[in-house]
Design a protein around this motif. Structure first.
Motif, mmCIF file in Angstrom:
data_model
loop_
_atom_site.group_PDB
_atom_site.id
_atom_site.type_symbol
_atom_site.label_atom_id
_atom_site.label_comp_id
_atom_site.label_asym_id
_atom_site.label_seq_id
_atom_site.Cartn_x
_atom_site.Cartn_y
_atom_site.Cartn_z
ATOM 1 N N UNK A 123 -49.690 -28.894 44.222
ATOM 2 C CA UNK A 123 -49.871 -29.100 42.778
ATOM 3 C C UNK A 123 -50.955 -28.208 42.168
ATOM 4 N N UNK A 124 -51.872 -27.696 42.999
ATOM 5 C CA UNK A 124 -52.928 -26.812 42.457
ATOM 6 C C UNK A 124 -52.816 -25.385 43.009
ATOM 7 N N UNK A 125 -51.848 -25.172 43.882
ATOM 8 C CA UNK A 125 -51.704 -23.881 44.571
ATOM 9 C C UNK A 125 -51.594 -22.703 43.585
ATOM 10 N N UNK A 126 -50.732 -22.832 42.585
ATOM 11 C CA UNK A 126 -50.525 -21.743 41.635
ATOM 12 C C UNK A 126 -51.807 -21.362 40.911
ATOM 13 N N UNK A 127 -52.556 -22.369 40.482
ATOM 14 C CA UNK A 127 -53.815 -22.134 39.758
ATOM 15 C C UNK A 127 -54.812 -21.411 40.652
ATOM 16 N N UNK A 128 -54.923 -21.857 41.896
ATOM 17 C CA UNK A 128 -55.869 -21.234 42.845
ATOM 18 C C UNK A 128 -55.453 -19.798 43.142
ATOM 19 N N UNK A 129 -54.152 -19.597 43.383
ATOM 20 C CA UNK A 129 -53.665 -18.232 43.648
ATOM 21 C C UNK A 129 -53.992 -17.304 42.474
ATOM 22 N N UNK A 130 -53.739 -17.762 41.246
ATOM 23 C CA UNK A 130 -54.007 -16.931 40.056
ATOM 24 C C UNK A 130 -55.470 -16.515 39.990
ATOM 25 N N UNK A 207 -35.086 -16.060 35.730
ATOM 26 C CA UNK A 207 -36.545 -15.872 35.764
ATOM 27 C C UNK A 207 -36.918 -14.760 36.730
ATOM 28 N N UNK A 208 -36.323 -14.795 37.917
ATOM 29 C CA UNK A 208 -36.593 -13.772 38.929
ATOM 30 C C UNK A 208 -36.135 -12.398 38.438
ATOM 31 N N UNK A 209 -34.951 -12.372 37.835
ATOM 32 C CA UNK A 209 -34.393 -11.132 37.296
ATOM 33 C C UNK A 209 -35.320 -10.572 36.217
ATOM 34 N N UNK A 210 -35.852 -11.451 35.375
ATOM 35 C CA UNK A 210 -36.726 -11.035 34.268
ATOM 36 C C UNK A 210 -38.026 -10.433 34.784
ATOM 37 N N UNK A 211 -38.659 -11.094 35.746
ATOM 38 C CA UNK A 211 -39.945 -10.606 36.272
ATOM 39 C C UNK A 211 -39.781 -9.250 36.951
ATOM 40 N N UNK A 212 -38.739 -9.110 37.758
ATOM 41 C CA UNK A 212 -38.516 -7.847 38.466
ATOM 42 C C UNK A 212 -38.145 -6.724 37.493
ATOM 43 N N UNK A 213 -37.329 -7.061 36.497
ATOM 44 C CA UNK A 213 -36.956 -6.067 35.486
ATOM 45 C C UNK A 213 -38.157 -5.635 34.668
ATOM 46 N N UNK A 236 -42.907 -17.548 41.461
ATOM 47 C CA UNK A 236 -42.139 -18.336 40.484
ATOM 48 C C UNK A 236 -42.136 -19.814 40.858
ATOM 49 N N UNK A 237 -42.081 -20.095 42.155
ATOM 50 C CA UNK A 237 -42.068 -21.490 42.613
ATOM 51 C C UNK A 237 -43.403 -22.193 42.380
ATOM 52 N N UNK A 238 -44.446 -21.414 42.106
ATOM 53 C CA UNK A 238 -45.780 -22.008 41.969
ATOM 54 C C UNK A 238 -46.454 -21.769 40.622
ATOM 55 N N UNK A 239 -45.858 -20.906 39.788
ATOM 56 C CA UNK A 239 -46.483 -20.567 38.509
ATOM 57 C C UNK A 239 -45.458 -20.477 37.382
ATOM 58 N N UNK A 240 -45.950 -20.581 36.141
ATOM 59 C CA UNK A 240 -45.090 -20.333 34.991
ATOM 60 C C UNK A 240 -44.708 -18.852 34.979
ATOM 61 N N UNK A 241 -43.628 -18.518 34.283
ATOM 62 C CA UNK A 241 -43.062 -17.166 34.346
ATOM 63 C C UNK A 241 -44.071 -16.058 34.033
ATOM 64 N N UNK A 242 -44.739 -16.120 32.890
ATOM 65 C CA UNK A 242 -45.674 -15.050 32.503
ATOM 66 C C UNK A 242 -46.835 -14.949 33.487
ATOM 67 N N UNK A 243 -47.343 -16.113 33.927
ATOM 68 C CA UNK A 243 -48.444 -16.113 34.904
ATOM 69 C C UNK A 243 -47.984 -15.573 36.250
ATOM 70 N N UNK A 244 -46.729 -15.847 36.601
ATOM 71 C CA UNK A 244 -46.163 -15.306 37.845
ATOM 72 C C UNK A 244 -46.091 -13.781 37.752
ATOM 73 N N UNK A 245 -45.718 -13.253 36.579
ATOM 74 C CA UNK A 245 -45.652 -11.799 36.376
ATOM 75 C C UNK A 245 -47.042 -11.174 36.494
ATOM 76 N N UNK A 246 -48.039 -11.825 35.909
ATOM 77 C CA UNK A 246 -49.418 -11.315 35.965
ATOM 78 C C UNK A 246 -49.908 -11.280 37.412
ATOM 79 N N UNK A 247 -49.674 -12.373 38.149
ATOM 80 C CA UNK A 247 -50.096 -12.432 39.554
ATOM 81 C C UNK A 247 -49.336 -11.396 40.387
#
Length: 411
Positions: A123-130, A207-213, A236-247
């Motif tokens: 539940x906190x993994x995405x935040x810590x990774x970012x 979502x995956x297609x969008x981030x890679x594109x 993507x499994x741990x973060x919102x789309x835009x944050x996943x792209x940033x990470x």
């Protein structure tokens, strides 16, 4: 009253009474040992009937023991699960209430490092990774939207012959862009196929297609490289789309990832050479066996590094590797590799080139998490008082000096 066979119903024999009086009803053919023989055959001798009765009672006792053992095992598993859930619950509170609000001051403390090693609660993994990956590139949500819009424009214009798209990829041929887009489409279909969530029609496909594109627009000099889809999918499994792209973008900008994804052969060989220093230091016997069989690190390391183990290890275990990778950086990727080799050292020393290569490119699916992390913990990332970064820097310096002295590079 008659039985289904058509024979007249007879009173229960003493042998059948034994079965009826038992408080355990066996399954399938176990109890057939007590049955009377068919009417057209001679009856069982008394000694045989007694023997069968004893055998049957022994079977029942053994079955009861197994059932008790299984019940105890289930109880223990339940207790362990409850204990784990309590532990995760407590860890979540610690991360949310103590660590995350005071990240800058606490992230390097001994207590946090130890908690980190045990695995970050989902539940906190995405935040810590970012926070751990950071955002040195200063990418904003708005920049992601711009890159995505450009990617969508590219997709729309694909069918238009000679269409020119005004963006930073001027100088990159249409063929290159087309190849990237086709590769993305193909790779997405092969990303965590067992989960069925990234494939066409799945909830995370777009979502995956969008981030890679978007990334191919953000970094046209890098484009799309096989393996990226797995890294993006884990984020993507741990973060919102835009944050996943940033990470994702910041992660791929790290020196090790950039060396591999830009296929910088010289730098990749330097990483392999540094890895071999620690390989020989930690596992000399296996190192010698690999050398004897001409098994070079690129055969197994490239896939592990390209996908950050997300393709090679079970997903939950890969996430735990990512946890510590976010803490320790690239060094941990190579330490994990040595941990895997150490865990399977006894098996690998008995194999030849082909079987080692096959084993390491397809690791066992039931790889135990605690055993792997115990194995990783036993790996010392220090050689002759030099740490990973020092060894790598020394090798890079040697390479630069060799290049300067090379006659072919002087002209």
């Amino acid at each position: 009253k008659t039985e289904k066979t058509g024979r007249a119903h007879r009173p229960l024999s003493p042998k059948q009474n034994v079965r009826k009086n038992l408080d355990f009803e066996p399954l399938s053919t176990t109890a057939l040992i007590l049955e009377d023989r068919p009417a057209n055959l001679p009856a069982k001798p008394a000694e045989e009937a007694q023997k069968h009765r004893q055998q049957y009672e022994e079977m029942v006792v053994q079955a009861k023991k197994r059932e008790l053992k299984e019940a105890q095992k289930r109880k223990k598993q339940l207790e362990e699960r409850c204990k784990l859930e309590d532990s995760i619950g407590n860890a979540v509170l610690t991360w949310n209430n103590e660590i995350l609000p005071n990240w800058e001051t606490m992230c390097c403390s001994r207590k946090v490092r130890e908690l980190w090693w045990q695995g970050i609660p989902p539940s906190v993994r995405g935040k810590v990774w970012s926070l751990a990956i950071g955002n040195e590139l200063n990418i904003t949500h708005e920049l992601y939207d711009i890159c995505l819009a450009r990617a969508k424009e590219k997709w729309r214009s694909r069918s238009t012959v000679g269409a020119e798209v005004e963006c930073e990829d001027a100088g990159f041929s249409t063929a290159d862009r087309e190849a990237s887009l086709e590769l993305i489409k193909l790779d997405i279909s092969r990303t965590f196929p067992n989960l069925c969530i990234f494939q066409q029609g799945g909830p995370y496909h777009d979502t995956l297609h969008s981030i890679l594109g978007a990334y191919t627009c953000y970094r046209p000099d890098v484009g799309y490289v096989q393996g990226m889809s797995f890294i993006a999918a884990v984020l993507i499994l741990n973060l919102d789309t835009a944050d996943a792209f940033i990470a994702f973008s910041n992660l791929l900008n790290k020196p090790c990832q950039m060396a591999f994804f830009r296929v910088d052969h010289g730098l990749m060989l330097t990483y392999f050479a540094a890895f071999e220093v620690f390989f020989e230091e930690n596992l000399p016997k296996l190192f010698a066996h690999f050398k004897k069989n001409n098994l070079t690190p690129d055969i197994y390391l490239i896939d592990w590094i390209f996908t950050l183990y997300s393709k090679s290890l079970p997903l939950d275990l890969a996430c735990r590797v990512w946890d510590v990778f976010c803490r320790d950086g690239e060094e941990f990727l190579f330490r994990t590799a040595l941990g895997i080799l150490k865990l399977f050292e006894d098996i690998l020393t008995k194999m030849d080139f082909i079987h080692i290569a096959q084993f390491l490119t397809k690791l066992p699916e039931d790889l135990p998490s605690e055993e792997l992390f115990s194995s990783i913990a036993a790996i010392q990332m220090q050689s002759r008082n030099k740490k990973w970064a020092q060894i790598l820097a020394a090798l890079q310096k040697d390479n630069r000096e060799m290049e300067k002295g090379s006659p072919s590079l002087k002209h």
